[in-house]
Design a protein around this motif. Structure first.
Motif, PDB file in Angstrom:
ATOM      1  N   PRO A  86       0.825  -1.208   0.000  1.00 49.73           N
ATOM      2  CA  PRO A  86       0.000   0.000   0.000  1.00 49.73           C
ATOM      3  C   PRO A  86       0.861   1.261   0.000  1.00 49.73           C
ATOM      4  N   GLY A  87       0.398   2.272  -0.718  1.00 49.97           N
ATOM      5  CA  GLY A  87       1.109   3.535  -0.756  1.00 49.97           C
ATOM      6  C   GLY A  87       2.371   3.536  -1.579  1.00 49.97           C
ATOM      7  N   ALA A  88       2.557   2.539  -2.441  1.00 51.62           N
ATOM      8  CA  ALA A  88       3.805   2.416  -3.209  1.00 51.62           C
ATOM      9  C   ALA A  88       3.640   2.787  -4.671  1.00 51.62           C
ATOM     10  N   ALA A  89       2.536   3.391  -5.044  1.00 54.18           N
ATOM     11  CA  ALA A  89       2.237   3.636  -6.452  1.00 54.18           C
ATOM     12  C   ALA A  89       3.268   4.518  -7.151  1.00 54.18           C
ATOM     13  N   GLU A  90       3.995   5.330  -6.404  1.00 57.66           N
ATOM     14  CA  GLU A  90       4.993   6.204  -7.012  1.00 57.66           C
ATOM     15  C   GLU A  90       6.359   5.544  -7.124  1.00 57.66           C
ATOM     16  N   LEU A  91       6.485   4.316  -6.649  1.00 54.61           N
ATOM     17  CA  LEU A  91       7.789   3.647  -6.635  1.00 54.61           C
ATOM     18  C   LEU A  91       7.997   2.785  -7.875  1.00 54.61           C
ATOM     19  N   GLN A  92       9.269   2.539  -8.162  1.00 55.98           N
ATOM     20  CA  GLN A  92       9.650   1.689  -9.288  1.00 55.98           C
ATOM     21  C   GLN A  92      10.329   0.437  -8.739  1.00 55.98           C
ATOM     22  N   PHE A  93       9.599  -0.681  -8.716  1.00 52.91           N
ATOM     23  CA  PHE A  93      10.189  -1.934  -8.254  1.00 52.91           C
ATOM     24  C   PHE A  93      10.982  -2.568  -9.391  1.00 52.91           C
ATOM     25  N   ARG A  94      12.258  -2.911  -9.114  1.00 59.04           N
ATOM     26  CA  ARG A  94      13.121  -3.492 -10.141  1.00 59.04           C
ATOM     27  C   ARG A  94      13.695  -4.853  -9.766  1.00 59.04           C
ATOM     28  N   ASP A  95      13.506  -5.284  -8.530  1.00 56.79           N
ATOM     29  CA  ASP A  95      14.035  -6.586  -8.131  1.00 56.79           C
ATOM     30  C   ASP A  95      13.141  -7.162  -7.047  1.00 56.79           C
ATOM     31  N   ILE A  96      12.931  -8.471  -7.104  1.00 58.59           N
ATOM     32  CA  ILE A  96      12.186  -9.171  -6.061  1.00 58.59           C
ATOM     33  C   ILE A  96      12.824 -10.535  -5.865  1.00 58.59           C
ATOM     34  N   GLU A  97      12.982 -10.933  -4.611  1.00 56.82           N
ATOM     35  CA  GLU A  97      13.523 -12.244  -4.254  1.00 56.82           C
ATOM     36  C   GLU A  97      12.492 -12.940  -3.382  1.00 56.82           C
ATOM     37  N   ALA A  98      12.088 -14.140  -3.781  1.00 57.88           N
ATOM     38  CA  ALA A  98      11.079 -14.892  -3.034  1.00 57.88           C
ATOM     39  C   ALA A  98      11.682 -16.171  -2.476  1.00 57.88           C
ATOM     40  N   ALA A 136      21.225  10.975  -0.112  1.00 59.50           N
ATOM     41  CA  ALA A 136      20.859  11.475  -1.434  1.00 59.50           C
ATOM     42  C   ALA A 136      21.816  11.003  -2.523  1.00 59.50           C
ATOM     43  N   ALA A 137      23.033  10.609  -2.148  1.00 55.99           N
ATOM     44  CA  ALA A 137      24.022  10.173  -3.125  1.00 55.99           C
ATOM     45  C   ALA A 137      23.861   8.700  -3.506  1.00 55.99           C
ATOM     46  N   ALA A 138      23.056   7.954  -2.772  1.00 56.91           N
ATOM     47  CA  ALA A 138      22.906   6.511  -3.029  1.00 56.91           C
ATOM     48  C   ALA A 138      21.731   6.249  -3.958  1.00 56.91           C
ATOM     49  N   PHE A 139      21.842   5.194  -4.738  1.00 61.28           N
ATOM     50  CA  PHE A 139      20.814   4.771  -5.692  1.00 61.28           C
ATOM     51  C   PHE A 139      20.924   3.258  -5.797  1.00 61.28           C
ATOM     52  N   TYR A 140      19.992   2.542  -5.191  1.00 61.96           N
ATOM     53  CA  TYR A 140      20.082   1.077  -5.128  1.00 61.96           C
ATOM     54  C   TYR A 140      19.505   0.441  -6.390  1.00 61.96           C
ATOM     55  N   ASP A 141      20.190  -0.605  -6.894  1.00 64.27           N
ATOM     56  CA  ASP A 141      19.858  -1.223  -8.174  1.00 64.27           C
ATOM     57  C   ASP A 141      19.328  -2.649  -8.076  1.00 64.27           C
ATOM     58  N   CYS A 142      19.947  -3.469  -7.230  1.00 66.93           N
ATOM     59  CA  CYS A 142      19.654  -4.899  -7.207  1.00 66.93           C
ATOM     60  C   CYS A 142      19.849  -5.463  -5.808  1.00 66.93           C
ATOM     61  N   LEU A 143      19.249  -6.633  -5.580  1.00 67.91           N
ATOM     62  CA  LEU A 143      19.504  -7.358  -4.333  1.00 67.91           C
ATOM     63  C   LEU A 143      19.594  -8.843  -4.624  1.00 67.91           C
ATOM     64  N   THR A 144      20.184  -9.586  -3.696  1.00 66.21           N
ATOM     65  CA  THR A 144      20.315 -11.035  -3.830  1.00 66.21           C
ATOM     66  C   THR A 144      20.358 -11.657  -2.442  1.00 66.21           C
ATOM     67  N   PHE A 145      19.998 -12.936  -2.363  1.00 66.61           N
ATOM     68  CA  PHE A 145      20.047 -13.666  -1.092  1.00 66.61           C
ATOM     69  C   PHE A 145      20.870 -14.937  -1.262  1.00 66.61           C
ATOM     70  N   ALA A 190      28.525   2.488 -12.893  1.00 66.39           N
ATOM     71  CA  ALA A 190      27.338   2.247 -12.066  1.00 66.39           C
ATOM     72  C   ALA A 190      26.768   0.886 -12.425  1.00 66.39           C
ATOM     73  N   GLY A 191      25.679   0.526 -11.769  1.00 68.20           N
ATOM     74  CA  GLY A 191      24.982  -0.708 -12.094  1.00 68.20           C
ATOM     75  C   GLY A 191      23.750  -0.396 -12.924  1.00 68.20           C
ATOM     76  N   PHE A 192      23.157  -1.433 -13.532  1.00 71.27           N
ATOM     77  CA  PHE A 192      21.952  -1.271 -14.330  1.00 71.27           C
ATOM     78  C   PHE A 192      20.771  -1.945 -13.627  1.00 71.27           C
ATOM     79  N   ALA A 193      19.777  -1.160 -13.272  1.00 67.74           N
ATOM     80  CA  ALA A 193      18.570  -1.705 -12.647  1.00 67.74           C
ATOM     81  C   ALA A 193      17.599  -2.158 -13.728  1.00 67.74           C
ATOM     82  N   ALA A 194      18.028  -3.149 -14.514  1.00 71.68           N
ATOM     83  CA  ALA A 194      17.287  -3.551 -15.702  1.00 71.68           C
ATOM     84  C   ALA A 194      16.553  -4.867 -15.566  1.00 71.68           C
TER      85      ALA A 194
END
Length: 358
Positions: A86-98, A136-145, A190-194
């Protein structure tokens, strides 16, 4: 990176199923039932681009994308449930780990507080925001487990080095790791959040980070869960903010693939793939690379030689561990993921999600 820019046989895996998947179609123009093919699943979200994908098995998959959207299926894609935080409509999700059908961690990208991590333990009925970036200088691209408890997320360079975020409790809490063991970033690197595949892991402690935008497209490797890193140049072209390694895939701690190129549709992408057999210490170019930019890659489980690469102009298959690639589909996908039961899923623009069928 600061720009808008993971099914085969029902039941047990058989030798015939594996052979069907690994055979490169000799006649690509023949009907789809003659060869493995992507079967589109109706997500009902044609206005969403899904760059985040977590395949659990043949029946269960999660996708994450634009407008803060997270969808989940448990019946092989027949029906999708909107489980967006909820409340995330303005966000851009680029990675999900299940971890399974109920537990997942999703990453939103962007500058400053736009980079966030959410976690669910009840199949998306409720979400907890477990990290919000305040630098403000950080920009996260990816995650892993590495397992259900230990994971990492990566940010573009801050103060000249890539920043690594760590969790030891399944994504409930996060801390920034010291950067003393991180090599200096190249100018513009940099990394690519693709596709959610610019940071990947294999086994209990090995992790790799893909880069672009600098003078060289590099892969950084850590054997101690992100504390110390070494950097290696790859043969994939760089030297431009749109060029580099966009995705990595490792079938074990030694053998890996890198894909990428130039994501601009009007630019060619020669040498868009490379491979390693020494944990990323050296990389060799593919003798026959994919014909265009590719943003996602995945090894076929239980195979030492077969993998898929996807991008906006098609899907390519290798059956010789990345030495040569052959186009097997021309549909647009951004990311691909395969599971232990030999199911493979892909996702991309216009709500596209597909499962590989034979």
């Amino acid at each position: 990176m600061r720009r808008t820019v993971r099914t085969v046989a029902a039941g047990a895996v058989s030798a015939a199923a594996l052979a069907a998947l690994t055979a490169v179609p000799a006649q690509a123009h023949e009907p789809q039932h003659r060869a493995p093919h992507w079967e589109l699943k109706d997500t009902g979200a044609s206005d969403v681009r899904f760059r985040g994908l977590a395949a659990v098995d043949r029946d269960t998959a999660w996708v994450a994308g634009t407008a803060g959207t997270v969808l989940r299926t448990t019946d092989g894609g027949k029906k999708w449930r909107n489980v967006s935080p909820p409340g995330a409509a303005e966000l851009q999700f680029r990675d999900i780990e299940a971890f399974d059908a109920r537990r997942a961690v999703v990453l939103a990208i962007g500058e400053g507080e736009a980079s966030r991590v959410y976690r669910t333990e009840d199949a998306g009925r409720t979400w907890t925001e477990s990290f919000r970036n305040t630098d403000a200088a950080a920009f996260y691209d990816c995650l892993t487990f590495f397992d259900s408890r230990h994971g990492l997320a990566m940010s573009d360079p801050v103060d000249g080095k890539f920043r690594i975020l760590s969790t030891g409790d399944g994504g409930r809490s996060w801390k920034v790791l010291p950067n003393a063991g991180m090599p200096a970033a190249l100018a513009g690197e940099a990394g690519f959040a693709a596709s959610g595949q610019c940071l990947v892991s294999s086994g209990p402690s090995d992790v790799w980070l893909a880069t672009g935008g600098g003078a060289h497209a590099r892969v950084l490797h850590s054997a101690d869960r992100g504390v110390h890193w070494t950097a290696t140049d790859t043969p994939i072209p760089a030297g431009d903010p749109a060029k580099g390694v966009f995705a990595l895939a490792f079938r074990d701690r030694t053998h890996g693939l890198a894909v990428g190129g130039d994501y601009r549709a009007d630019q060619t992408s020669p040498q868009a793939a490379a491979r390693t057999a020494d944990a990323g210490r050296t990389w060799q170019p593919a003798a026959q690379p994919p014909p265009a930019y590719r943003s996602g890659a995945a090894w076929l489980p239980h195979s030492r030689t077969t993998a898929l690469a996807v991008g906006p102009t098609g899907t390519d298959l290798t059956t010789d561990a990345g030495r040569t690639w052959h186009t097997v589909d021309t549909g647009s996908y951004d990311t691909v993921d395969c599971t232990a039961d030999l199911s493979c899923w892909a996702a991309g623009e216009q709500g596209r999600v597909a499962r590989l069928e034979r």
